[in-house]
Design an enzyme around this catalytic site. Structure first.
Site, mmCIF file in Angstrom:
data_model
loop_
_atom_site.group_PDB
_atom_site.id
_atom_site.type_symbol
_atom_site.label_atom_id
_atom_site.label_comp_id
_atom_site.label_asym_id
_atom_site.label_seq_id
_atom_site.Cartn_x
_atom_site.Cartn_y
_atom_site.Cartn_z
ATOM 1 N N ILE A 61 -18.366 84.884 57.845
ATOM 2 C CA ILE A 61 -17.277 85.100 58.812
ATOM 3 C C ILE A 61 -16.075 85.795 58.175
ATOM 4 C CG2 ILE A 61 -17.865 83.276 60.469
ATOM 5 C CD1 ILE A 61 -15.614 81.576 59.148
ATOM 6 N N GLU A 85 -16.456 75.185 56.101
ATOM 7 C CA GLU A 85 -16.776 74.196 55.078
ATOM 8 C C GLU A 85 -16.316 72.874 55.670
ATOM 9 O OE1 GLU A 85 -18.393 74.451 52.272
ATOM 10 O OE2 GLU A 85 -18.616 76.627 52.310
ATOM 11 N N THR A 134 -11.117 69.457 64.322
ATOM 12 C CA THR A 134 -11.373 68.060 63.967
ATOM 13 C C THR A 134 -10.161 67.169 64.217
ATOM 14 O OG1 THR A 134 -11.798 66.631 62.044
ATOM 15 C CG2 THR A 134 -10.715 68.714 61.603
ATOM 16 N N ASP A 135 -10.415 65.874 64.378
ATOM 17 C CA ASP A 135 -9.293 64.931 64.524
ATOM 18 C C ASP A 135 -8.532 64.744 63.204
ATOM 19 O OD1 ASP A 135 -11.193 63.452 63.133
ATOM 20 O OD2 ASP A 135 -11.293 61.790 64.565
ATOM 21 N N GLU A 136 -9.141 65.180 62.089
ATOM 22 C CA GLU A 136 -8.494 64.943 60.785
ATOM 23 C C GLU A 136 -7.178 65.703 60.638
ATOM 24 O OE1 GLU A 136 -10.951 64.853 57.341
ATOM 25 O OE2 GLU A 136 -12.653 64.041 58.420
ATOM 26 N N TYR A 183 -9.574 69.873 53.101
ATOM 27 C CA TYR A 183 -10.387 70.227 54.272
ATOM 28 C C TYR A 183 -9.532 70.229 55.538
ATOM 29 C CZ TYR A 183 -13.289 69.277 58.394
ATOM 30 O OH TYR A 183 -13.829 69.298 59.661
ATOM 31 N N LYS A 187 -8.371 73.260 58.072
ATOM 32 C CA LYS A 187 -8.688 73.258 59.516
ATOM 33 C C LYS A 187 -7.389 73.356 60.321
ATOM 34 C CE LYS A 187 -12.139 72.814 61.451
ATOM 35 N NZ LYS A 187 -13.169 73.798 61.899
ATOM 36 N N ASP A 313 -12.414 54.812 45.255
ATOM 37 C CA ASP A 313 -12.109 55.357 46.581
ATOM 38 C C ASP A 313 -11.991 56.882 46.545
ATOM 39 O OD1 ASP A 313 -11.626 55.234 49.257
ATOM 40 O OD2 ASP A 313 -9.768 54.051 49.107
HETATM 41 P P1 NAD Z 1 -21.893 71.840 58.718
HETATM 42 O O1 NAD Z 1 -21.321 71.841 57.337
HETATM 43 O O2 NAD Z 1 -23.096 71.033 59.013
HETATM 44 O O3 NAD Z 1 -22.230 73.350 59.148
HETATM 45 C C1 NAD Z 1 -21.376 74.423 58.884
HETATM 46 C C2 NAD Z 1 -22.142 75.712 59.121
HETATM 47 O O4 NAD Z 1 -21.244 76.807 58.884
HETATM 48 C C3 NAD Z 1 -23.342 75.914 58.189
HETATM 49 O O5 NAD Z 1 -24.452 76.374 58.920
HETATM 50 C C4 NAD Z 1 -22.858 76.975 57.209
HETATM 51 O O6 NAD Z 1 -23.911 77.792 56.700
HETATM 52 C C5 NAD Z 1 -21.896 77.775 58.075
HETATM 53 N N1 NAD Z 1 -20.890 78.471 57.265
HETATM 54 C C6 NAD Z 1 -20.097 77.946 56.293
HETATM 55 N N2 NAD Z 1 -19.324 78.911 55.752
HETATM 56 C C7 NAD Z 1 -19.604 80.064 56.425
HETATM 57 C C8 NAD Z 1 -19.121 81.390 56.350
HETATM 58 N N3 NAD Z 1 -18.190 81.749 55.432
HETATM 59 N N4 NAD Z 1 -19.619 82.313 57.214
HETATM 60 C C9 NAD Z 1 -20.568 81.978 58.113
HETATM 61 N N5 NAD Z 1 -21.082 80.740 58.211
HETATM 62 C C10 NAD Z 1 -20.602 79.783 57.382
HETATM 63 O O7 NAD Z 1 -20.691 71.466 59.662
HETATM 64 P P2 NAD Z 1 -20.655 70.566 60.985
HETATM 65 O O8 NAD Z 1 -20.526 69.153 60.620
HETATM 66 O O9 NAD Z 1 -21.747 70.994 61.892
HETATM 67 O O10 NAD Z 1 -19.249 71.030 61.599
HETATM 68 C C11 NAD Z 1 -19.157 72.186 62.421
HETATM 69 C C12 NAD Z 1 -17.717 72.391 62.858
HETATM 70 O O11 NAD Z 1 -17.279 71.248 63.578
HETATM 71 C C13 NAD Z 1 -16.747 72.569 61.700
HETATM 72 O O12 NAD Z 1 -15.792 73.537 62.073
HETATM 73 C C14 NAD Z 1 -16.094 71.203 61.548
HETATM 74 O O13 NAD Z 1 -14.795 71.326 61.029
HETATM 75 C C15 NAD Z 1 -16.099 70.729 62.980
HETATM 76 N N6 NAD Z 1 -16.166 69.252 63.163
HETATM 77 C C16 NAD Z 1 -17.135 68.513 62.562
HETATM 78 C C17 NAD Z 1 -17.216 67.139 62.809
HETATM 79 C C18 NAD Z 1 -18.273 66.268 62.183
HETATM 80 O O14 NAD Z 1 -18.237 65.055 62.330
HETATM 81 N N7 NAD Z 1 -19.268 66.819 61.514
HETATM 82 C C19 NAD Z 1 -16.283 66.534 63.663
HETATM 83 C C20 NAD Z 1 -15.285 67.335 64.258
HETATM 84 C C21 NAD Z 1 -15.249 68.692 64.013
HETATM 85 O O1 DAU Z 2 -13.345 63.039 61.822
HETATM 86 C C1 DAU Z 2 -14.089 64.219 61.889
HETATM 87 C C2 DAU Z 2 -14.608 64.562 60.514
HETATM 88 O O2 DAU Z 2 -15.658 63.657 60.232
HETATM 89 C C3 DAU Z 2 -15.099 66.012 60.406
HETATM 90 O O3 DAU Z 2 -14.037 66.878 60.611
HETATM 91 C C4 DAU Z 2 -15.731 66.268 59.028
HETATM 92 O O4 DAU Z 2 -16.281 67.570 58.989
HETATM 93 C C5 DAU Z 2 -16.830 65.246 58.822
HETATM 94 O O5 DAU Z 2 -17.385 65.415 57.526
HETATM 95 C C6 DAU Z 2 -16.296 63.818 58.989
HETATM 96 O O6 DAU Z 2 -15.375 63.488 57.898
HETATM 97 P P1 DAU Z 2 -15.395 62.067 57.165
HETATM 98 O O7 DAU Z 2 -14.795 62.242 55.836
HETATM 99 O O8 DAU Z 2 -14.863 60.997 58.042
HETATM 100 O O9 DAU Z 2 -17.023 61.852 57.076
HETATM 101 P P2 DAU Z 2 -17.949 61.298 55.894
HETATM 102 O O10 DAU Z 2 -19.316 61.132 56.470
HETATM 103 O O11 DAU Z 2 -17.810 62.083 54.633
HETATM 104 O O12 DAU Z 2 -17.348 59.854 55.604
HETATM 105 C C7 DAU Z 2 -17.229 58.883 56.641
HETATM 106 C C8 DAU Z 2 -16.532 57.661 56.028
HETATM 107 O O13 DAU Z 2 -17.402 57.063 55.053
HETATM 108 C C9 DAU Z 2 -15.268 58.018 55.272
HETATM 109 O O14 DAU Z 2 -14.317 56.989 55.478
HETATM 110 C C10 DAU Z 2 -15.690 58.061 53.815
HETATM 111 C C11 DAU Z 2 -16.810 57.030 53.766
HETATM 112 N N1 DAU Z 2 -17.900 57.331 52.785
HETATM 113 C C12 DAU Z 2 -18.488 58.552 52.842
HETATM 114 C C13 DAU Z 2 -19.512 58.880 51.973
HETATM 115 C C14 DAU Z 2 -20.165 60.238 52.012
HETATM 116 C C15 DAU Z 2 -18.316 56.363 51.884
HETATM 117 O O15 DAU Z 2 -17.788 55.227 51.856
HETATM 118 N N2 DAU Z 2 -19.338 56.678 51.026
HETATM 119 C C16 DAU Z 2 -19.942 57.903 51.021
HETATM 120 O O16 DAU Z 2 -20.858 58.141 50.184
#
Ligand code: NAD
Ligand code: DAU
Length: 377
Positions: A61, A85, A134-136, A183, A187, A313
């Site tokens: 992108i 990412e 994201t909510d973060e 991160y 965002k 942590d």
């Molecule tokens: P993911 O890491 O599983 O997927 C990200 C995708 O983006 C991958 O397919 C990767 O190859 C692609 N990508 C990364 N860098 C790129 C680049 N420079 N150019 C083109 N493609 C690229 O992520 P996800 O968990 O599916 O999250 C997707 C979106 O939703 C993100 O924007 C994230 O911030 C947002 N989001 C995620 C969550 C969650 O819980 N996972 C919650 C709220 C919002």
């Molecule tokens: O809130 C939305 C976000 O949720 C998205 O924007 C992010 O892309 C997504 O990765 C997610 O972020 P978190 O940091 O909340 O998700 P994660 O699965 O990494 O961790 C969830 C919780 O668990 C967090 O409080 C950290 C904790 N954790 C995570 C891992 C990977 C552990 O305790 N041990 C672990 O090994």
């Protein structure tokens, strides 16, 4: 709208959005644009790859010229932008990659879309740039209600019950941005750029901020798939800190349905929060996952609880996220369809039934990453 680019479509949430759009809208051309980083996996989309309305384009992108060319060649009307990412722990180790992709990548898409759409006779008419966030970005909430009502919830409570306990202690669309991790800072910055393109140039943008997703095809660096896989292999479960942080969990297909609803019916320039009203302490959710994996593998329920290993942590670990999604529910009629118990059962079953998918990821390079990530914890 006919020609739609979905960025990050080979990732976790993106693959569910691509699948939904390809199957539901045969009249649309869906272009999945993805760089295929470590998190992108075309195996997530095997079931749609031969559909006539689906095309995959491998692209970064951040490559402005290539994207501008694609806009022109494919006459793009709509962009649903998920590429990013996405893993907080990685952002702590390597913030530059997050700024590059999440900020500069988003800006590059915006500018290319602007130049192309402004060159058309109809300009922005019928066009849409939908940014998934994201909510973060809102920061972190308190763990307990100011009046001392114990938090967080460890069993499913209705949204009314949650509101009763927490008052207005939720993230609203109007909550001030206060990101803490590299991160979420990246965002947040990308969200600001998207809104700036509306306010400055009149681009029809929408931003949504969603809570934690869970479900099939999530990369096993995230809590739920990582722990399911570790329990299966009887490997330690690294719980950060005391395991008391709270997250609000939403089944990924419910997020994809919300994206569909908002892309088609959401109001330009608006923000919508998307969440499950489903808050869990990490340690409680971990116990549910352990019991479910044990039961489905024919082990004694709870047999693997001793895999729980408290580790150092996460730096800057946000205490609690909780989304108020009542605006989306009231204005567009969306609500989560799955109860958490049902969603977690489906999810665990899916990972146990798709061992090959998991094993393909967790061998080789990933193994090295995982070891380096946890070596010094
Ligand atoms: P993911 O890491 O599983 O997927 C990200 C995708 O983006 C991958 O397919 C990767 O190859 C692609 N990508 C990364 N860098 C790129 C680049 N420079 N150019 C083109 N493609 C690229 O992520 P996800 O968990 O599916 O999250 C997707 C979106 O939703 C993100 O924007 C994230 O911030 C947002 N989001 C995620 C969550 C969650 O819980 N996972 C919650 C709220 C919002
Ligand atoms: O809130 C939305 C976000 O949720 C998205 O924007 C992010 O892309 C997504 O990765 C997610 O972020 P978190 O940091 O909340 O998700 P994660 O699965 O990494 O961790 C969830 C919780 O668990 C967090 O409080 C950290 C904790 N954790 C995570 C891992 C990977 C552990 O305790 N041990 C672990 O090994």
């Amino acid at each position: 709208m006919k020609n739609i680019v979905i960025t990050g479509g080979a990732g976790f949430i993106g693959s569910h959005v691509v699948r939904l759009f390809v199957n539901k809208y045969p009249e649309y051309n869906i272009i999945n644009l993805d760089k295929l980083t470590y998190a992108g996996n075309l195996a997530n989309l095997k079931d749609v790859e031969d559909k006539p309305n689906y095309k995959f384009v491998k692209m970064d992108i951040c490559d402005f010229d290539a994207f501008y060319q694609l806009m022109q060649d494919e006459h793009i009307d709509g962009i649903i932008h998920l590429a990013a990412e996405s893993h907080v722990d990685r952002s702590i180790k390597d913030p530059f990659t997050f700024a590059r992709t999440n900020v500069m990548g988003t800006l590059s898409l915006l500018q290319a879309a602007k130049l192309y759409w402004e060159s058309l006779p109809e300009k922005y008419e019928g066009k849409r740039f939908y940014h998934i966030s994201t909510d973060e970005v809102y920061g972190a909430l308190e763990m307990t209600h100011p009046e001392g009502i114990p938090a967080p919830f460890s069993t499913k409570a209705s949204s009314e019950q949650q509101h009763e306990a927490y008052g207005e202690d939720f993230f609203l669309e109007t909550t001030k941005y206060n990101p803490h991790s590299p991160y979420s800072a990246a965002k947040a910055s990308s969200d600001h750029f998207v809104r700036a393109y509306h306010d400055t140039y009149g681009m029809p943008t929408i931003v949504t901020n969603c809570s934690n997703n869970y479900g099939p095809y999530q990369f096993p660096e995230k809590l739920i798939p990582l722990f399911i896989n570790n329990i299966r292999h009887r490997k330690p479960l690294p719980v950060y800190g005391k395991g008391e942080n709270v997250r609000d969990w939403l089944y990924v297909e419910d997020h994809a349905r919300a994206i569909d609803t908002i892309f088609h019916r959401g109001k330009v320039a608006e923000t919508y929060n998307i969440g499950g009203f489903n808050e869990w302490k990490n340690i409680d959710i971990i116990k549910v996952v352990i019991n479910t994996v044990d039961r489905l593998l024919g082990r004694k329920e709870g047999e693997d609880l001793d895999l729980i290993t408290y580790v150092t942590d996460r730096l800057g670990h946000d205490a609690r996220y909780a989304i108020d999604s009542r605006k989306l529910q009231a204005e567009l009629g969306w609500e989560p369809s799955l109860q958490f118990e049902e969603g977690i059962e489906k999810t665990v079953r899916w990972y146990l039934d798709h061992q090959e998918w998991m094993d393909n990821i967790t061998s080789g390079e990933y193994e090295k990453y995982y070891e380096s990530m946890y070596a010094n914890r």
